[in-house]
Design a protein around this motif. Structure first.
Motif, PDB file in Angstrom:
ATOM      1  N   LYS A   1       0.836  -1.205   0.000  1.00 56.25           N
ATOM      2  CA  LYS A   1       0.000   0.000   0.000  1.00 56.25           C
ATOM      3  C   LYS A   1       0.873   1.258   0.000  1.00 56.25           C
ATOM      4  CE  LYS A   1      -3.867  -2.257   2.371  1.00 56.25           C
ATOM      5  NZ  LYS A   1      -4.684  -2.330   3.600  1.00 56.25           N
ATOM      6  N   GLU A   2       1.998   1.194   0.711  1.00 53.35           N
ATOM      7  CA  GLU A   2       2.935   2.329   0.728  1.00 53.35           C
ATOM      8  C   GLU A   2       3.541   2.557  -0.653  1.00 53.35           C
ATOM      9  OE1 GLU A   2       5.904   2.211   3.878  1.00 53.35           O
ATOM     10  OE2 GLU A   2       4.462   1.214   5.202  1.00 53.35           O
ATOM     11  N   ALA A   3       3.752   1.461  -1.385  1.00 54.16           N
ATOM     12  CA  ALA A   3       4.285   1.593  -2.739  1.00 54.16           C
ATOM     13  C   ALA A   3       3.304   2.360  -3.627  1.00 54.16           C
ATOM     14  CB  ALA A   3       4.566   0.220  -3.334  1.00 54.16           C
ATOM     15  N   VAL A   4       2.015   2.103  -3.417  1.00 59.89           N
ATOM     16  CA  VAL A   4       0.982   2.800  -4.190  1.00 59.89           C
ATOM     17  C   VAL A   4       0.934   4.284  -3.814  1.00 59.89           C
ATOM     18  CG1 VAL A   4      -1.485   2.953  -4.690  1.00 59.89           C
ATOM     19  CG2 VAL A   4      -0.398   0.702  -4.444  1.00 59.89           C
ATOM     20  N   SER A   5       0.832   4.550  -2.519  1.00 56.05           N
ATOM     21  CA  SER A   5       0.717   5.943  -2.071  1.00 56.05           C
ATOM     22  C   SER A   5       2.016   6.722  -2.275  1.00 56.05           C
ATOM     23  CB  SER A   5       0.315   5.993  -0.593  1.00 56.05           C
ATOM     24  OG  SER A   5       1.315   5.389   0.222  1.00 56.05           O
ATOM     25  N   GLY A   6       3.142   6.021  -2.292  1.00 53.31           N
ATOM     26  CA  GLY A   6       4.436   6.696  -2.424  1.00 53.31           C
ATOM     27  C   GLY A   6       4.897   6.889  -3.856  1.00 53.31           C
TER      28      GLY A   6
ATOM     29  N   ALA B   1      -3.093  -5.645  -3.234  1.00 49.98           N
ATOM     30  CA  ALA B   1      -2.761  -4.449  -2.436  1.00 49.98           C
ATOM     31  C   ALA B   1      -1.882  -3.480  -3.219  1.00 49.98           C
ATOM     32  CB  ALA B   1      -2.057  -4.857  -1.143  1.00 49.98           C
ATOM     33  N   SER B   2      -1.102  -4.016  -4.176  1.00 52.65           N
ATOM     34  CA  SER B   2      -0.190  -3.170  -4.955  1.00 52.65           C
ATOM     35  C   SER B   2      -0.897  -2.458  -6.111  1.00 52.65           C
ATOM     36  CB  SER B   2       0.979  -3.992  -5.492  1.00 52.65           C
ATOM     37  OG  SER B   2       0.526  -4.952  -6.425  1.00 52.65           O
ATOM     38  N   LYS B   3      -2.149  -2.822  -6.350  1.00 55.95           N
ATOM     39  CA  LYS B   3      -3.013  -2.135  -7.332  1.00 55.95           C
ATOM     40  C   LYS B   3      -2.350  -1.957  -8.706  1.00 55.95           C
ATOM     41  CE  LYS B   3      -5.912   0.292  -3.965  1.00 55.95           C
ATOM     42  NZ  LYS B   3      -7.046  -0.623  -4.161  1.00 55.95           N
ATOM     43  N   GLY B   4      -1.823  -3.059  -9.225  1.00 58.99           N
ATOM     44  CA  GLY B   4      -1.304  -3.034 -10.592  1.00 58.99           C
ATOM     45  C   GLY B   4       0.166  -2.695 -10.731  1.00 58.99           C
ATOM     46  N   ILE B   5       0.825  -2.294  -9.650  1.00 66.32           N
ATOM     47  CA  ILE B   5       2.265  -2.044  -9.734  1.00 66.32           C
ATOM     48  C   ILE B   5       2.963  -3.387  -9.988  1.00 66.32           C
ATOM     49  CG2 ILE B   5       4.328  -1.288  -8.479  1.00 66.32           C
ATOM     50  CD1 ILE B   5       2.586   0.612  -6.882  1.00 66.32           C
ATOM     51  N   PRO B   6       3.868  -3.460 -10.951  1.00 64.35           N
ATOM     52  CA  PRO B   6       4.566  -4.733 -11.222  1.00 64.35           C
ATOM     53  C   PRO B   6       5.373  -5.195 -10.003  1.00 64.35           C
ATOM     54  CG  PRO B   6       4.945  -3.137 -12.992  1.00 64.35           C
ATOM     55  CD  PRO B   6       4.297  -2.385 -11.869  1.00 64.35           C
ATOM     56  N   ILE B   7       5.439  -6.506  -9.822  1.00 67.79           N
ATOM     57  CA  ILE B   7       6.175  -7.081  -8.686  1.00 67.79           C
ATOM     58  C   ILE B   7       7.168  -8.123  -9.180  1.00 67.79           C
ATOM     59  CG2 ILE B   7       6.044  -8.319  -6.490  1.00 67.79           C
ATOM     60  CD1 ILE B   7       3.172  -7.372  -6.189  1.00 67.79           C
TER      61      ILE B   7
END
Length: 326
Positions: free
Chosen positions: A82-87, A108-114
């Motif tokens: 979630k911090e990755a999304v908000s940050g 939780a990462s909402k589409g950010i690649p992992i």
């Protein structure tokens, strides 16, 4: 004619200028890539190597990387996503506390690649260029360990084995242990597991477990541990109990600096080199591409389906240990 030439030159100049702007924009975008690395390093020497090497390589590429310690907490790791999304992070590198939470982490990462590493999610949760796994093929490590024991006891068919495994449910614990057993079976070895338990990658826990086992007086021929920390804990126990470690093959995985020293002085029979540096660099390279929206096609050790990057394992014993000591 002159008018047409002027128009043509104007078009060419406009294209050159726009191309230059496009190129500069891409470079600037790459330089602004932000990576969040979520991992529980704890007392595990190998995970600490992952962190240090990932940071070092990212910094050498002028990439912004932030490391978050999940401290063994699933809830903390979800918060990191979630911090990755908000940050405003472009990509995440994640060593899951529990691989069964991979879907939750992806949501939780909402589409950010992992880029997953160190603990493998289910294959169905991986996706080319979006959710990939970087590691070494765990079965190879266990196979190399078992083959060393077979060669060491040359012709002996009945072998009493102490098997110390990592965290319960961890893919490395299962992959390495299963491969040890299968390799013995495939080679006609009757392996009797006189003691088998999870020492959770811990040197201290492995030492305590072996102390308890030694008190039973049971005979054993070798000790196979899923990682170097546990193998070194076994060596500690043997020394405390006045048993010469060089008289009993003790095997680990990871080729940490302490393990390499032990192989050189003969207190550890063999370790299997799992390149923390290689895995970390591969993970960061993949993260840079994914964070830029680029395909991973052509990256070293990428599987044909684009879901895995397998960094090779290598057996390390006294004959080649100097090659791995810095």
């Amino acid at each position: 004619m002159k008018k047409r030439l002027a128009v043509l030159l104007s078009i060419i100049m406009t294209f050159v200028i726009l191309s230059g702007c496009s190129s500069n924009k891409t470079t600037a975008s790459n330089n602004k890539i932000k990576i969040l690395l979520s991992i529980s390093d704890g007392s595990d020497d190998y995970r600490k190597l992952i962190v240090s090497n990932a940071k070092s390589y990212a910094e050498s590429q002028n990439i912004d990387i932030t490391v978050k310690d999940a401290a063994g907490s699933i809830e903390s790791q979800v918060e990191h996503m979630k911090e990755a999304v908000s940050g405003g992070y472009n990509v995440i590198i994640c060593a899951p506390v529990n691989p069964s939470t991979a879907l939750e982490l992806e949501r939780a990462s909402k589409g950010i690649p992992i880029v997953f590493m160190n603990s493998k999610p289910e294959d169905k949760l991986l996706e080319k260029d979006k959710y990939i796994y970087v590691a070494s093929n765990e079965e190879v490590a266990g196979k190399l360990q078992a083959e060393y024991i077979i060669d060491h006891f040359n012709g002996k068919k009945d072998i009493k084995v102490v098997l110390l495994k990592g965290e319960k449910g961890h893919n490395a614990s299962k992959g390495r242990s299963d491969a040890v057993k299968q390799t013995f079976k495939d080679n006609g070895i009757n392996a009797e597991y006189v003691f088998e338990d999870n020492a959770d990658w811990s040197r201290q826990k492995a030492k305590e477990m072996l102390n308890i086992f030694l008190a039973t007086g049971k005979k054993f021929d070798c000790v196979i541990a899923n990682n170097d920390s546990m193998a070194l804990g076994v060596v500690d126990s043997l020394l405390e109990n006045h048993i010469d470690p060089s008289s009993i093959p003790v095997l680990g995985v990871d080729a940490t600096s302490d393990a390499l020293k032990a192989v050189k002085n003969g207190t550890l029979g063999v370790t299997v080199y799992q390149s923390a540096k290689g895995q970390s660099i591969s993970a960061v390279k993949a993260a840079i591409k994914m964070g830029s929206g680029d395909s991973l096609s052509g990256i070293e050790n990428l599987t044909t389906d684009g879901k895995f990057i397998w960094v090779p394992f290598e057996k390390v014993d006294k004959s080649n240990v100097d090659k791995y000591i810095n």
